[in-house]
Design an enzyme around this catalytic site. Structure first.
Site, short mmCIF file in Angstrom:
data_model
loop_
_atom_site.label_atom_id
_atom_site.label_comp_id
_atom_site.label_asym_id
_atom_site.label_seq_id
_atom_site.Cartn_x
_atom_site.Cartn_y
_atom_site.Cartn_z
N ALA A 185 12.78 3.01 12.79
CA ALA A 185 12.65 3.93 11.78
C ALA A 185 12.02 3.74 10.77
O ALA A 185 11.70 4.42 9.68
CB ALA A 185 14.50 4.13 11.09
N GLU A 229 3.54 -12.67 11.06
CA GLU A 229 3.36 -11.31 11.54
C GLU A 229 1.91 -11.11 11.85
O GLU A 229 1.52 -10.70 12.77
CB GLU A 229 3.96 -10.27 10.81
CG GLU A 229 3.98 -9.04 11.43
CD GLU A 229 5.03 -7.95 11.06
OE1 GLU A 229 5.08 -6.69 11.51
OE2 GLU A 229 6.29 -8.51 10.53
N HIS A 233 1.00 2.39 1.19
CA HIS A 233 -0.62 2.18 1.73
C HIS A 233 -1.24 1.48 0.50
O HIS A 233 -2.49 1.72 0.58
CB HIS A 233 -1.31 3.22 2.31
CG HIS A 233 -0.66 3.51 3.81
ND1 HIS A 233 -1.03 2.99 4.80
CD2 HIS A 233 0.25 4.55 4.07
CE1 HIS A 233 -0.39 3.32 5.90
NE2 HIS A 233 0.44 4.57 5.55
N ASP A 278 7.06 -5.70 2.77
CA ASP A 278 7.99 -5.53 3.77
C ASP A 278 8.84 -7.04 3.36
O ASP A 278 10.05 -7.26 3.02
CB ASP A 278 7.90 -5.52 4.92
CG ASP A 278 7.22 -4.12 5.44
OD1 ASP A 278 7.34 -3.33 4.29
OD2 ASP A 278 7.07 -3.83 6.24
#
EC number: 2.7.1.6
Length: 392
Positions: free
Chosen positions: A125, A162, A34, A174
């Site tokens: 996951a 995204e 984060h 990511d």
């Protein structure tokens, strides 16, 4: 496995024409959670599991997509001039979003293609299957159309897809880890500037073990957006009296001097995590580079406590897994990884203790939650790329 996927492709698309094969890994973040959207540092690595894409270029503008993971959805078909989000296209909106973003950024796509995707990343996951399929798509479109786009540009466009096409306000970690990963290395990435350095992951007879809580991550998206907004409010309070770009600009000492400016006590705790986790991540990398794996592990443990106590994103399942891991012999460090509220933990475990680690943690977790966890010993792999087919 690639041979089987090629056969499946030929069966689904009724062709024996030559194909090309691409792969994009999943990723796990070792520390720095984060912090990405708060202008801080992260320390992820690419994994050896990921998304495979078998593809054949067409002579028209049609795109046909099939996922061996969602066979019930069948072949999803559209044209290159119909690149809009459609609810019923489900998983295919991720690759479609990447194609749309290429076009939006001025790249001309002349031909459609048939593609079969297959991912061996455990579903839900938190190892970033969405970014994996995005990068697999970016790399295959770049190669099929001979666009010669560099990887960092493709990483940015995948994140843009995204954010804008799918509507998830993720940071860049990511996509960056998946596009830029290197075997046996982790990446220290400054999410604000995209400056990055590689660190060798020398685990000294230890391995990375990922444990999946198998808890449905229903809260993750809403809480993720809530945390972002809490950090944004904290930053706005600080900016009213102090010049800074992001929470990642602050040291711990500066934060302690300025935290009184953050009016809401909850927002103050969220900001504290962002600042302390960023410092912790930089410190952890120094320890790893100096061969102090034990010190690195202790900082992983601290990271989890901060995510639990200050950021409030762990939940009882992740806490149960991590707390069970902390008391096992041979565990160097353990923490939640990903957005939180379910998903996974990452632990560094001595190789000769992996079996006992899995059985003990598994039993403790089931006792605490009534759920069964899955465990994966993972290897650190290369980033998104085309695979050579000579070996098939």
């Amino acid at each position: 496995m690639i041979g089987e996927l090629i056969k499946k492709f030929q069966e689904i698309f009724q062709t024996t024409e030559n194909v090309r094969c691409f792969f994009a890994p999943g990723r796990v973040n070792l520390i720095g959670e984060h912090t990405d959207y708060n202008g801080g540092h992260v320390f992820p690595c690419a994994l050896s599991i990921g998304t495979y894409a078998v593809v054949h270029k067409r002579n028209d503008q049609k795109v046909r997509m099939y996922s061996a993971n969602f066979e019930d959805k069948g072949v999803i078909e559209y044209k290159l001039d119909e690149l809009v989000f459609e609810e019923e296209h489900d998983w295919a909106n991720y690759p479609k979003g990447v194609i749309s973003t290429f076009v939006k950024n001025g790249y001309e796509l002349r031909n459609g293609f048939d593609v079969l995707f297959y991912g061996n990343i455990p579903n839900g996951a938190g190892l970033s299957s969405s970014a994996s399929i995005e990068l697999a798509t970016a790399v295959l479109v770049n190669q099929l159309e001979e666009l010669d786009i560099d990887m960092v540009e493709m990483v940015k466009m995948s994140q843009q897809a995204e954010n804008e096409f799918i509507g998830v306000s993720c940071g860049i970690m990511d996509q960056f880890a998946i596009g830029m990963g290197k075997e046996d290395k982790a990446i220290l990435l400054n999410c604000q500037t995209l400056d990055y350095t590689y660190s060798p992951l020398q685990l000294e007879n230890a391995v990375l073990v990922i444990a999946n809580t198998n808890k449905r991550r229903g809260l993750a998206d809403s809480k993720y957006n809530e945390r972002r907004s809490e950090c944004d409010q904290a930053l706005a309070d600080l900016k009213s009296n102090y010049e800074l770009e992001s929470l990642g600009d602050l040291t711990k000492a500066q934060f302690e001097q300025l935290k009184h400016l953050i009016k809401n006590p909850t927002n103050q705790k969220r900001a504290k995590h962002a600042v302390y986790e960023n410092e912790r991540t930089k410190e952890a990398v120094v320890k790893l580079n100096n061969g102090d794996l034990q010190g690195f592990g202790l900082l992983m443990n601290e990271s989890h406590r901060s995510l639990r106590d200050d950021y409030g994103v762990t939940g009882k399942e992740l806490d149960a897994l991590v707390e069970a891991a902390w008391v096992q012999e041979g565990v160097i460090g353990s923490r939640m990884t990903g957005a939180g509220f379910g998903g996974c933990t990452i632990s560094i475990v001595k190789e000769n203790k992996v079996d006992s680690f899995i059985s003990e943690v598994s039993a403790a977790y089931t006792k605490a939650t009534g759920l069964q966890a899955n465990f994966y010993v993972v290897e650190v792999g290369e980033g998104a790329r085309e695979l050579a087919l000579e070996t098939v």
